[in-house]
Design a protein around this motif. Structure first.
Motif, mmCIF file in Angstrom:
data_model
loop_
_atom_site.group_PDB
_atom_site.id
_atom_site.type_symbol
_atom_site.label_atom_id
_atom_site.label_comp_id
_atom_site.label_asym_id
_atom_site.label_seq_id
_atom_site.Cartn_x
_atom_site.Cartn_y
_atom_site.Cartn_z
ATOM 1 N N ARG A 194 0.681 -1.206 0.016
ATOM 2 C CA ARG A 194 -0.033 -0.094 -0.061
ATOM 3 C C ARG A 194 0.777 1.397 0.113
ATOM 4 N N PHE A 195 1.756 1.501 1.117
ATOM 5 C CA PHE A 195 2.817 2.462 1.065
ATOM 6 C C PHE A 195 4.287 1.928 0.572
ATOM 7 N N ARG A 196 4.511 2.710 -0.755
ATOM 8 C CA ARG A 196 5.942 2.218 -1.285
ATOM 9 C C ARG A 196 7.024 2.600 -0.755
ATOM 10 N N ASP A 197 6.864 3.537 0.336
ATOM 11 C CA ASP A 197 8.231 4.179 1.016
ATOM 12 C C ASP A 197 8.423 3.326 2.176
ATOM 13 N N ILE A 198 7.672 2.258 2.697
ATOM 14 C CA ILE A 198 7.808 1.636 3.871
ATOM 15 C C ILE A 198 9.159 0.866 3.684
ATOM 16 N N PRO A 199 9.366 0.172 2.812
ATOM 17 C CA PRO A 199 10.693 -0.799 2.543
ATOM 18 C C PRO A 199 11.834 -0.317 2.930
ATOM 19 N N PRO A 200 12.388 0.967 2.497
ATOM 20 C CA PRO A 200 13.521 1.721 2.896
ATOM 21 C C PRO A 200 13.509 1.847 4.293
ATOM 22 N N ILE A 201 12.378 2.284 4.917
ATOM 23 C CA ILE A 201 12.322 2.620 6.393
ATOM 24 C C ILE A 201 12.604 1.166 7.078
ATOM 25 N N VAL A 202 12.035 0.175 6.520
ATOM 26 C CA VAL A 202 12.225 -1.084 7.217
ATOM 27 C C VAL A 202 13.752 -1.609 7.293
ATOM 28 N N ALA A 203 14.399 -1.295 5.952
ATOM 29 C CA ALA A 203 15.786 -1.465 5.574
ATOM 30 C C ALA A 203 16.665 -0.643 6.853
ATOM 31 N N SER A 204 16.329 0.434 6.929
ATOM 32 C CA SER A 204 17.069 1.332 7.811
ATOM 33 C C SER A 204 16.953 0.913 9.193
ATOM 34 N N VAL A 205 15.630 0.549 9.627
ATOM 35 C CA VAL A 205 15.442 0.116 11.149
ATOM 36 C C VAL A 205 16.412 -1.352 11.197
ATOM 37 N N MET A 206 16.418 -2.066 10.314
ATOM 38 C CA MET A 206 17.157 -3.406 10.528
ATOM 39 C C MET A 206 18.635 -3.241 10.736
ATOM 40 N N GLN A 207 19.078 -2.127 9.812
ATOM 41 C CA GLN A 207 20.573 -1.716 9.868
ATOM 42 C C GLN A 207 20.764 -1.353 11.304
ATOM 43 N N ILE A 208 19.871 -0.468 11.747
ATOM 44 C CA ILE A 208 20.302 0.055 12.997
ATOM 45 C C ILE A 208 20.132 -0.939 13.986
ATOM 46 N N ALA A 209 19.138 -1.912 13.990
ATOM 47 C CA ALA A 209 19.179 -2.893 14.782
ATOM 48 C C ALA A 209 20.357 -3.908 14.918
ATOM 49 N N PHE A 210 20.871 -3.979 13.808
ATOM 50 C CA PHE A 210 22.083 -4.781 13.421
ATOM 51 C C PHE A 210 23.352 -4.416 14.684
ATOM 52 N N PHE A 211 23.408 -2.986 14.820
ATOM 53 C CA PHE A 211 24.438 -2.103 15.416
ATOM 54 C C PHE A 211 23.972 -2.386 16.775
ATOM 55 N N VAL A 212 22.843 -2.123 17.079
ATOM 56 C CA VAL A 212 22.520 -1.708 18.679
ATOM 57 C C VAL A 212 22.248 -3.292 19.393
ATOM 58 N N SER A 213 22.168 -4.165 18.518
ATOM 59 C CA SER A 213 22.057 -5.528 19.367
ATOM 60 C C SER A 213 23.182 -6.274 19.375
ATOM 61 N N PRO A 214 23.428 -7.081 20.279
ATOM 62 C CA PRO A 214 24.685 -7.748 20.369
ATOM 63 C C PRO A 214 24.672 -8.883 19.367
ATOM 64 N N ILE A 215 25.207 -8.619 18.184
ATOM 65 C CA ILE A 215 25.538 -9.441 17.288
ATOM 66 C C ILE A 215 26.995 -9.812 16.913
ATOM 67 N N ILE A 216 27.568 -8.639 16.580
ATOM 68 C CA ILE A 216 29.008 -8.720 16.551
ATOM 69 C C ILE A 216 29.957 -8.372 17.879
ATOM 70 N N TRP A 217 28.946 -7.699 18.791
ATOM 71 C CA TRP A 217 29.628 -7.716 20.326
ATOM 72 C C TRP A 217 28.875 -8.654 21.105
ATOM 73 N N LYS A 218 29.664 -8.941 22.219
ATOM 74 C CA LYS A 218 28.789 -9.755 23.161
ATOM 75 C C LYS A 218 27.746 -9.096 24.124
ATOM 76 N N PRO A 219 26.748 -9.788 24.480
ATOM 77 C CA PRO A 219 25.837 -9.048 25.383
ATOM 78 C C PRO A 219 26.323 -8.742 26.675
ATOM 79 N N ASP A 220 27.635 -9.510 27.086
ATOM 80 C CA ASP A 220 28.060 -9.106 28.532
ATOM 81 C C ASP A 220 28.794 -8.076 28.442
ATOM 82 N N LEU A 221 29.197 -7.379 27.407
ATOM 83 C CA LEU A 221 29.909 -5.933 27.456
ATOM 84 C C LEU A 221 28.896 -4.966 28.167
ATOM 85 N N LEU A 222 27.784 -5.081 27.871
ATOM 86 C CA LEU A 222 26.621 -4.139 28.456
ATOM 87 C C LEU A 222 26.308 -4.652 29.876
#
Lengths: 286, 259
Positions: A194-222
């Motif tokens: 319905r809204f064709r500009d949602i996919p880029p928003i989703v893509a940037s949310v996922m990119q931010i999520a990648f860095f703020v979630s413990p994926i390349i860094w370990k959760p015990d650093l926090l």
């Protein structure tokens, strides 16, 4: 005329009506999902053809997926273990697992956006259950995940670290992922159609999520209470952790499971209400 | 009992072109009261307006009318692809829809793979899919091309494959758009024979076309549409005569073009 008769099926009755109540819409959405389950073989084949097509004519075929993941894990693993001053033996299995699992989640979410728009040709030429396209996306991503599991096993074998029987706890978590994946498709698919500009928003949310979630860094650093709370409130972390922890030989804590289940429940309710509401309009949007 | 019923069907097409499709515009419109009315005024095409039809076994309905009269939309609605915003559609019987030439087939897949997908879509088991492949292979006469991706096919080949496939699964209700007339003369003869055999078995055919010759030859009933409405309904010769009469009154040269 030699014709192929369809397998004996109950009477085919198509009934389309306007002015449906909320209850009737739910009923139709349920029927849509039931029809998709009946066509599970079609969904499997569609998902499999998607992968085969992408690699048609290539030497390694779908194993290019495995190879590219392996190269990324090796490169990132060696670099980050130096940056974070960690033992490769300790860090690389963690990183390989995290990257593969995150790759699954983020590709699934971005594919979910194109779930219906990508199937425009099919949607506009015959009636089929819309949820079938959601199943197709999930099947395709599960098959990709299966190819990438080879990398994890290779890393485990190289360092000779095995999670032990705790890994069985990852199975119910993977089941939750599958159901969540369908819900993500039923939620993001219509919205993105319905809204064709949602996919880029989703893509940037996922990119931010990648860095703020413990994926390349370990959760015990926090560390500290605030850090633990931040992690628990992050749906990407808790959903990732319920699969990742057992595969690293740990049992995910109760609060982590509770958070993952809570977010999943919210996702299902949202996806279901939206899908039931807009199902009949989808063909006009793609 | 095979039947097709449309009762007061309305279908509206929202046109989301350019800006109105964007989230930004919707959010801003919601935020400012002045723009709200503007955003609510979506451009909507009334593709079908109060269409009612009732067809039973053996009926062969031809749909005629100018481009954009709603013929294809009506076929799509009867096929259950578009759901009416008002009214009711009831179709009893297995539906086969030949709406656009590629029939939702994936051009990257081979003809054979697309046949298998269609078989699965129709709930066929593996041996039945093999028979389907054979039947389509014999009828469409694609030879080696059946194992090549469909994007290498000529448009005539795609039409042959699509037609063979849609009629092989033997629908009880066949909904067909005019594109299939693109086949060459030899294929048309075969197609006619196959379709006639199908319709003889008391099934329902709904055919949309511009060719009045096709309508008089194939149909037992004709509906003329204009701007989404049914404006004439009756025996082929009557409807065609009235249509030509109108055309003639408007422009005497038109008969030559449609005849």
């Amino acid at each position: 005329m030699s014709a192929v008769q369809s397998r004996a099926q109950p009477a085919h009755l198509l009934l389309l009506q306007s002015g449906l109540t909320v209850g009737a819409r739910q009923h139709l959405a349920l029927a849509d999902c039931r029809d998709a389950v009946v066509m599970w073989r079609l969904a499997l084949i569609l998902g499999w053809f998607d992968i085969r097509l992408r690699y048609r004519g290539s030497l390694l075929g779908p194993f290019w997926l495995t190879l590219s993941t392996a190269v990324m894990v090796a490169a990132l693993g060696i670099l980050y273990s130096k940056l974070f001053r960690m033992e490769l033996h300790d860090y690389l299995p963690y990183l390989a697992l995290s990257l593969v699992l995150w790759g699954f989640l983020s590709t699934l979410v971005s594919d979910a956006c194109g779930c219906f728009t990508g199937a425009e040709g099919m949607i506009r030429s015959m009636r089929m259950p819309h949820s079938l396209h959601a199943v197709r996306v999930v099947v395709r991503n599960l098959l990709i995940l299966a190819h990438n599991v080879v990398v994890i096993i290779a890393v485990y074998a190289w360092f000779d670290v095995w999670p032990g029987s705790v890994f069985l706890l990852a199975l119910p978590a993977l089941l939750l992922w599958t159901v969540d994946g369908l819900a993500v498709c039923l939620l993001l698919g219509p919205v993105c159609a319905r809204f064709r500009d949602i996919p880029p928003i989703v893509a940037s949310v996922m990119q931010i999520a990648f860095f703020v979630s413990p994926i390349i860094w370990k959760p015990d650093l926090l560390q500290g209470k605030a850090g633990a709370l931040m992690l628990l409130l992050n749906p990407f972390y808790t959903l990732l952790e319920i699969v990742r922890a057992p595969l690293l030989g740990a049992v995910p804590s109760g609060p982590i499971w509770a958070s993952a289940l809570g977010y999943s429940l919210a996702l299902w309710v949202g996806a279901w209400l939206l899908f039931a509401r807009v199902r009949g309009r989808l063909a006009f949007w793609v | 009992m095979t039947r097709v019923i449309a009762d007061g069907v309305h279908v509206d097409f929202p046109i989301y072109h350019g800006n109105s499709r964007s989230l930004k515009r919707t959010v801003f419109a919601a935020a400012s009261g002045r723009l709200q009315a503007d955003a609510r005024q979506r451009i909507v095409v009334h593709a079908l307006r109060d269409v009612s039809l009732s067809l039973g076994s053996g009926d062969r309905l031809g749909l005629i009318g100018a481009n954009g009269a709603g013929k294809t939309t009506l076929l799509r609605t009867l096929a259950g692809i578009y759901e009416p915003v008002q009214g009711r559609v009831e179709v009893e019987g297995r539906i086969g829809a030949l709406l656009d030439p590629n029939l939702g087939m994936n051009p990257e897949l081979t003809g054979r793979e697309n046949i298998a997908l269609r078989g699965l879509y129709n709930g066929l088991a593996r041996p039945a899919i093999a028979r389907l492949e054979e039947d389509v292979h014999d009828f469409a006469e694609l030879g080696e091309f059946l194992d090549l991706p469909m994007r290498f096919y000529s448009s005539g080949m795609i039409v042959r494959l699509g037609f063979a496939l849609a009629t092989a699964i033997r629908p009880e209700v066949l909904l067909m758009d005019e594109w299939f007339l693109a086949g060459d003369a030899a294929f048309m003869d075969k197609a006619t024979a196959r379709l006639e055999a199908m319709v003889r078995e008391a099934e329902i055919l709904v055919l949309s076309t511009h060719s009045l010759a096709v309508v008089t030859q194939w149909c037992t009933r004709v509906v003329r549409m204009d701007q989404g409405r049914v404006i004439d309904d009756g025996l082929p010769q009557e409807v065609v005569d009235r249509y030509l009469g109108v055309e003639q009154a408007a422009d005497p040269a038109a008969t030559v073009a449609v005849g």
